[in-house]
Design a protein around this motif. Structure first.
Motif, short mmCIF file in Angstrom:
data_model
loop_
_atom_site.label_atom_id
_atom_site.label_comp_id
_atom_site.label_asym_id
_atom_site.label_seq_id
_atom_site.Cartn_x
_atom_site.Cartn_y
_atom_site.Cartn_z
N UNK A 1 11.73 -0.46 -8.79
CA UNK A 1 11.40 0.83 -9.40
C UNK A 1 10.90 1.76 -8.30
N UNK A 2 11.01 3.05 -8.49
CA UNK A 2 10.49 3.99 -7.48
C UNK A 2 9.02 3.75 -7.17
N UNK A 3 8.26 3.32 -8.16
CA UNK A 3 6.83 3.08 -7.94
C UNK A 3 6.56 1.83 -7.12
N UNK A 4 7.58 1.04 -6.81
CA UNK A 4 7.41 -0.11 -5.93
C UNK A 4 7.39 0.29 -4.46
N UNK A 5 7.76 1.51 -4.17
CA UNK A 5 7.81 1.98 -2.78
C UNK A 5 6.42 1.92 -2.15
N UNK A 6 6.35 1.31 -0.98
CA UNK A 6 5.07 1.13 -0.30
C UNK A 6 5.32 0.45 1.04
N UNK A 7 4.26 0.33 1.82
CA UNK A 7 4.30 -0.54 2.98
C UNK A 7 3.88 -1.93 2.50
N UNK A 8 4.70 -2.91 2.79
CA UNK A 8 4.43 -4.28 2.36
C UNK A 8 3.89 -5.09 3.54
N UNK A 9 2.83 -5.85 3.26
CA UNK A 9 2.20 -6.69 4.26
C UNK A 9 2.17 -8.14 3.77
N UNK A 10 2.37 -9.08 4.70
CA UNK A 10 2.06 -10.46 4.38
C UNK A 10 0.79 -10.84 5.12
N UNK A 11 0.08 -11.80 4.56
CA UNK A 11 -1.20 -12.20 5.13
C UNK A 11 -1.41 -13.68 4.90
N UNK A 12 -2.25 -14.29 5.73
CA UNK A 12 -2.50 -15.72 5.67
C UNK A 12 -3.98 -16.00 5.42
N UNK B 1 0.84 -1.19 0.00
CA UNK B 1 0.00 0.00 0.00
C UNK B 1 0.87 1.23 0.00
N UNK B 2 0.75 2.01 -1.07
CA UNK B 2 1.47 3.27 -1.18
C UNK B 2 0.60 4.39 -0.61
N UNK B 3 1.20 5.49 -0.20
CA UNK B 3 0.42 6.61 0.35
C UNK B 3 -0.67 7.07 -0.61
N UNK B 4 -1.89 7.18 -0.11
CA UNK B 4 -2.99 7.66 -0.91
C UNK B 4 -3.58 6.64 -1.87
N UNK B 5 -3.08 5.41 -1.80
CA UNK B 5 -3.58 4.37 -2.71
C UNK B 5 -4.17 3.21 -1.93
N UNK B 6 -4.96 2.41 -2.61
CA UNK B 6 -5.55 1.24 -1.97
C UNK B 6 -4.50 0.12 -1.86
N UNK B 7 -4.78 -0.78 -0.93
CA UNK B 7 -3.89 -1.93 -0.77
C UNK B 7 -3.96 -2.78 -2.04
N UNK B 8 -2.79 -3.18 -2.52
CA UNK B 8 -2.67 -3.85 -3.81
C UNK B 8 -2.06 -5.24 -3.64
N UNK B 9 -2.65 -6.22 -4.31
CA UNK B 9 -2.11 -7.58 -4.30
C UNK B 9 -0.77 -7.60 -5.03
N UNK B 10 0.17 -8.35 -4.47
CA UNK B 10 1.49 -8.49 -5.08
C UNK B 10 1.76 -9.94 -5.49
N UNK B 11 1.61 -10.87 -4.56
CA UNK B 11 1.95 -12.26 -4.85
C UNK B 11 1.26 -13.19 -3.86
N UNK B 12 1.11 -14.45 -4.28
CA UNK B 12 0.45 -15.46 -3.46
C UNK B 12 1.18 -16.78 -3.65
#
Length: 124
Positions: A87-98, A39-50
Motif C-alpha cells: 500500500x502507499x502507506x507502506x512507503x518508508x525506510x526499512x531497517x533490520x536490526x539484531x 520509518x516514514x518521513x515525519x514519523x517515529x520508527x515503527x516495528x514491522x516484524x521479528x
C-alpha cells in the motif's frame, strides 16, 4: 560486533510485492533474533516484524499482518521480509536490526545492532 546490510528492490506499485534481505555478519548469526522496522518521513520508527534466533517464532505487526512475512536462512546468515499487497502507506525506510533477546522484541531500544536502512516506495 554484528554488521547488517539490507538489500532488495525499492519501488513497487500498490498491490505489488517486494522482498527485503538482511545479510548479517560478525558474531554467530544464529544467536541473534532479527527484527524489521520502518520509518516514514515525519514519523517515529515503527516495528514491522521479528523472528527468533532459531526461526521457530515470528511476530508481525497488525498493520502488516497477512501481507508481510519474515523468514530466515541461517545457512546464508540472511533474514528476509516478503512484502505483498503493498500500500502507499507502506512507503518508508526499512531497517533490520539484531538483538540477543530470545523473546519477541517490539521496541527499537531492545536491539543492539542496526543496518543502514533502505528506501521502499509504493506508487498508487
Amino acid at each position: 560486533q554484528v554488521q547488517l546490510v539490507e538489500s532488495g528492490g525499492g519501488l513497487a506499485q500498490a498491490g505489488g510485492s517486494l522482498r527485503r534481505s538482511c545479510a548479517v555478519s560478525g558474531r554467530t548469526f544464529s544467536s541473534y533474533s532479527i527484527g524489521w522496522f520502518r520509518q516514514a518521513p515525519g514519523k517515529e520508527r515503527e516495528f514491522v516484524a521479528h523472528i527468533s534466533w532459531r526461526g521457530g517464532s515470528t511476530y508481525v505487526a497488525d498493520s502488516v499482518k497477512g501481507r508481510f512475512t519474515i523468514s530466515r536462512d541461517n545457512a546464508k546468515n540472511t533474514v528476509y521480509l516478503q512484502m505483498n499487497s503493498l500500500k502507499p502507506e507502506d512507503a518508508a525506510v526499512f531497517y533490520c536490526a539484531a538483538t540477543p533477546r530470545a523473546g519477541p522484541s517490539l521496541l527499537s531500544v531492545q536491539y543492539d545492532y542496526w543496518g543502514q536502512g533502505t528506501q521502499v516506495a509504493v506508487s498508487s
